[in-house]
Design a protein around this motif. Sequence first.
Motif, mmCIF file in Angstrom:
data_model
loop_
_atom_site.group_PDB
_atom_site.id
_atom_site.type_symbol
_atom_site.label_atom_id
_atom_site.label_comp_id
_atom_site.label_asym_id
_atom_site.label_seq_id
_atom_site.Cartn_x
_atom_site.Cartn_y
_atom_site.Cartn_z
ATOM 1 N N VAL A 214 6.353 4.047 6.188
ATOM 2 C CA VAL A 214 7.341 5.054 5.758
ATOM 3 C C VAL A 214 8.414 4.392 4.900
ATOM 4 O O VAL A 214 8.780 4.908 3.840
ATOM 5 C CB VAL A 214 7.962 5.775 6.983
ATOM 6 N N VAL A 215 8.890 3.244 5.361
ATOM 7 C CA VAL A 215 9.890 2.493 4.581
ATOM 8 C C VAL A 215 9.306 2.137 3.216
ATOM 9 O O VAL A 215 9.979 2.257 2.189
ATOM 10 C CB VAL A 215 10.321 1.217 5.352
ATOM 11 N N ALA A 216 8.037 1.731 3.204
ATOM 12 C CA ALA A 216 7.383 1.349 1.944
ATOM 13 C C ALA A 216 7.259 2.535 0.993
ATOM 14 O O ALA A 216 7.523 2.415 -0.210
ATOM 15 C CB ALA A 216 6.002 0.773 2.237
ATOM 16 N N VAL A 217 6.860 3.693 1.517
ATOM 17 C CA VAL A 217 6.698 4.884 0.668
ATOM 18 C C VAL A 217 8.050 5.301 0.075
ATOM 19 O O VAL A 217 8.142 5.639 -1.109
ATOM 20 C CB VAL A 217 6.061 6.050 1.456
ATOM 21 N N ILE A 218 9.101 5.256 0.903
ATOM 22 C CA ILE A 218 10.449 5.604 0.411
ATOM 23 C C ILE A 218 10.848 4.677 -0.727
ATOM 24 O O ILE A 218 11.309 5.109 -1.775
ATOM 25 C CB ILE A 218 11.484 5.531 1.551
ATOM 26 N N GLY A 219 10.622 3.373 -0.518
ATOM 27 C CA GLY A 219 10.936 2.399 -1.574
ATOM 28 C C GLY A 219 10.135 2.678 -2.836
ATOM 29 O O GLY A 219 10.664 2.638 -3.952
ATOM 30 N N GLY A 220 8.857 2.982 -2.676
ATOM 31 C CA GLY A 220 7.996 3.267 -3.828
ATOM 32 C C GLY A 220 8.434 4.492 -4.592
ATOM 33 O O GLY A 220 8.419 4.526 -5.829
ATOM 34 N N LEU A 221 8.838 5.511 -3.844
ATOM 35 C CA LEU A 221 9.313 6.756 -4.467
ATOM 36 C C LEU A 221 10.513 6.484 -5.367
ATOM 37 O O LEU A 221 10.594 6.966 -6.511
ATOM 38 C CB LEU A 221 9.703 7.718 -3.349
ATOM 39 N N PHE A 222 11.437 5.691 -4.868
ATOM 40 C CA PHE A 222 12.619 5.348 -5.669
ATOM 41 C C PHE A 222 12.211 4.534 -6.893
ATOM 42 O O PHE A 222 12.739 4.721 -7.983
ATOM 43 C CB PHE A 222 13.629 4.571 -4.816
ATOM 44 N N ALA A 223 11.255 3.613 -6.699
ATOM 45 C CA ALA A 223 10.818 2.770 -7.823
ATOM 46 C C ALA A 223 10.166 3.628 -8.904
ATOM 47 O O ALA A 223 10.475 3.497 -10.091
ATOM 48 C CB ALA A 223 9.834 1.710 -7.334
ATOM 49 N N GLY A 224 9.280 4.502 -8.507
ATOM 50 C CA GLY A 224 8.556 5.307 -9.480
ATOM 51 C C GLY A 224 9.411 6.343 -10.162
ATOM 52 O O GLY A 224 9.171 6.713 -11.308
ATOM 53 N N PHE A 225 10.465 6.796 -9.464
ATOM 54 C CA PHE A 225 11.298 7.859 -9.997
ATOM 55 C C PHE A 225 12.548 7.345 -10.695
ATOM 56 O O PHE A 225 13.002 7.913 -11.688
ATOM 57 C CB PHE A 225 11.692 8.820 -8.872
ATOM 58 N N LEU A 226 13.140 6.281 -10.153
ATOM 59 C CA LEU A 226 14.372 5.755 -10.742
ATOM 60 C C LEU A 226 14.160 4.428 -11.477
ATOM 61 O O LEU A 226 15.059 3.918 -12.124
ATOM 62 C CB LEU A 226 15.450 5.562 -9.668
ATOM 63 N N GLY A 227 12.964 3.868 -11.355
ATOM 64 C CA GLY A 227 12.687 2.627 -12.083
ATOM 65 C C GLY A 227 13.039 1.397 -11.292
ATOM 66 O O GLY A 227 13.671 1.453 -10.247
ATOM 67 N N GLY A 228 12.639 0.242 -11.829
ATOM 68 C CA GLY A 228 12.951 -1.019 -11.176
ATOM 69 C C GLY A 228 12.145 -1.215 -9.908
ATOM 70 O O GLY A 228 11.245 -0.444 -9.610
ATOM 71 N N GLY A 229 12.508 -2.251 -9.175
ATOM 72 C CA GLY A 229 11.785 -2.557 -7.954
ATOM 73 C C GLY A 229 12.290 -1.802 -6.751
ATOM 74 O O GLY A 229 11.699 -1.858 -5.680
ATOM 75 N N GLY B 97 0.814 -1.217 0.000
ATOM 76 C CA GLY B 97 0.000 0.000 0.000
ATOM 77 C C GLY B 97 0.841 1.257 0.000
ATOM 78 O O GLY B 97 0.636 2.174 -0.809
ATOM 79 N N GLY B 98 1.835 1.311 0.909
ATOM 80 C CA GLY B 98 2.712 2.473 0.980
ATOM 81 C C GLY B 98 3.538 2.629 -0.278
ATOM 82 O O GLY B 98 3.788 3.741 -0.748
ATOM 83 N N THR B 99 3.954 1.496 -0.847
ATOM 84 C CA THR B 99 4.784 1.556 -2.041
ATOM 85 C C THR B 99 4.018 2.102 -3.235
ATOM 86 O O THR B 99 4.566 2.843 -4.049
ATOM 87 C CB THR B 99 5.330 0.162 -2.378
ATOM 88 N N ILE B 100 2.746 1.746 -3.355
ATOM 89 C CA ILE B 100 1.940 2.243 -4.474
ATOM 90 C C ILE B 100 1.844 3.773 -4.409
ATOM 91 O O ILE B 100 1.968 4.466 -5.430
ATOM 92 C CB ILE B 100 0.545 1.584 -4.468
ATOM 93 N N ILE B 101 1.673 4.289 -3.201
ATOM 94 C CA ILE B 101 1.604 5.749 -3.025
ATOM 95 C C ILE B 101 2.917 6.396 -3.460
ATOM 96 O O ILE B 101 2.960 7.373 -4.224
ATOM 97 C CB ILE B 101 1.286 6.107 -1.554
ATOM 98 N N GLY B 102 4.023 5.824 -2.973
ATOM 99 C CA GLY B 102 5.336 6.359 -3.320
ATOM 100 C C GLY B 102 5.630 6.240 -4.809
ATOM 101 O O GLY B 102 6.196 7.149 -5.421
ATOM 102 N N THR B 103 5.232 5.113 -5.416
ATOM 103 C CA THR B 103 5.494 4.889 -6.844
ATOM 104 C C THR B 103 4.781 5.921 -7.705
ATOM 105 O O THR B 103 5.350 6.465 -8.661
ATOM 106 C CB THR B 103 5.029 3.482 -7.259
ATOM 107 N N GLU B 104 3.535 6.202 -7.378
ATOM 108 C CA GLU B 104 2.777 7.191 -8.160
ATOM 109 C C GLU B 104 3.402 8.573 -8.027
ATOM 110 O O GLU B 104 3.505 9.320 -9.009
ATOM 111 C CB GLU B 104 1.312 7.206 -7.717
ATOM 112 N N ALA B 105 3.855 8.896 -6.819
ATOM 113 C CA ALA B 105 4.516 10.192 -6.607
ATOM 114 C C ALA B 105 5.778 10.290 -7.472
ATOM 115 O O ALA B 105 6.051 11.314 -8.107
ATOM 116 C CB ALA B 105 4.869 10.375 -5.128
ATOM 117 N N GLY B 106 6.538 9.199 -7.530
ATOM 118 C CA GLY B 106 7.741 9.165 -8.361
ATOM 119 C C GLY B 106 7.418 9.299 -9.842
ATOM 120 O O GLY B 106 8.095 10.014 -10.588
ATOM 121 N N ALA B 107 6.362 8.615 -10.269
ATOM 122 C CA ALA B 107 5.968 8.668 -11.684
ATOM 123 C C ALA B 107 5.540 10.084 -12.083
ATOM 124 O O ALA B 107 5.841 10.555 -13.191
ATOM 125 C CB ALA B 107 4.831 7.678 -11.941
ATOM 126 N N GLN B 108 4.853 10.757 -11.180
ATOM 127 C CA GLN B 108 4.443 12.148 -11.448
ATOM 128 C C GLN B 108 5.677 13.043 -11.561
ATOM 129 O O GLN B 108 5.719 13.970 -12.387
ATOM 130 C CB GLN B 108 3.521 12.664 -10.333
#
Lengths: 103, 304
Positions: free
Chosen positions: B187-202, B86-97
């Motif tokens: 928080v750890v999940a959101v940070i991971g998601g942010l990196f995924a959405g912004f820098l790619g990969g998992g 759940g947290g990662t999806i939030i972070g990933t979308e933020a990174g993609a934006q």
Amino acid sequence: MRNKSWDSLKAFAIELVRKKTKAEQKKSEPSLKAFVVQLAIFTALVVSYFFLVLSFLSHWLKEIFDQDKLVYALVAWGLIAAQGVVLEIIAAALLKAVESRID
Amino acid sequence: MDFPISGQHINPLYLAILGFVVGIFGGFFGVGGSFIAGPGLFVAGLPMNWVVGTDLAHIVGKSIVAMRGHLVRGNVDMKLGLIMAGGTIIGTEAGAQGIQYLKQLKLVNQVVGFLFIVVLVVISAFMAWESWATITGKGKRAQKRKSKEDESAVGGFSDRIHRIKLSPMIKLAESEIKSISLWTVLVVAVIGGLFAGFLGGGAGYVRMPLLVYVLGVPTKVAIGTDLFEVVISSSYGTLSHAIKGNVDIMIALVMHTGAAVGAQIGVVLTQFFRGPRIRLAFAPLPLVGAGLIVYGLLTGHPMK
């Protein structure tokens, strides 16, 4: 006959995802010979798949990409997920087949 | 071979070999390998927005393969993985934006490339220091866990994190964690998601160290759980970036054929190595990726 095949398939699918005890893991670890043979056959199958299937998908995917991004997104996810699952199933089935022949 | 979706011409053998190497990393280290895949695609001539999206797509197929191997070995904490998703999806979308914004400014290669280099160097340095200190027993707070193979020079840090009493508190039995704040995990999940959405990969190169050093998850469980969580988060990232026009699925499919073979080898190798040694082997790998990006940014043209 049909029930037997279905039962074998079901057992194989359960075996793919069932959590194994340490003893079962140890027992199920392939021998080096079986692993190498499986890897060689699997690699050959993957290369064939590339030339027979993948190389023909480009233009179809480009059309979808140009027409509808949402559909493209779903198709893209579906393709990569399906490829992942199918290749994994083939690898596991191959290993089982190779081990039974070697043993 | 031509890849008309992204308008690139790349040798498919190069992609397959890149995928093969990344597949071994995925199976062995529990990371998606985007610290090599991303830079590898960049030096092949793919612009960074396509690198980010395509790498995410490639991760979906590969992580399913690698995860299954860890699943049957009992290395996946499903509860932790589902909470983090759940947290990662939030972070990933933020990174993609963020990527979309940089595309508009025509700065995506420079900004993403620079951040990638910084992240990879920092991670490499930290993991090298920590795992070497653990192996030689010179860490200030070297701590023995139940499983001797999971000693860590910074084990005390995760204990301090566990003592943060911010409810709701949860128990993670599979990860041997008696009590931890749900917010810490998110928080750890959101940070991971942010990196995924912004820098790619998992973003396993960020998430796995966070799982081990911040949450205190045993290394082998961190590997499997990270892969499980990557399957979920990379799926979302793929859909999001594909809709935004940043995914060349043909490139991802070709890379994944190599990765499927490499992952078979990677998973088997984990039988033979202990936690700190796995981490030490992982430590220099992000530097290879950083080197490739530096090359791509400085020369401005693909490696042929």
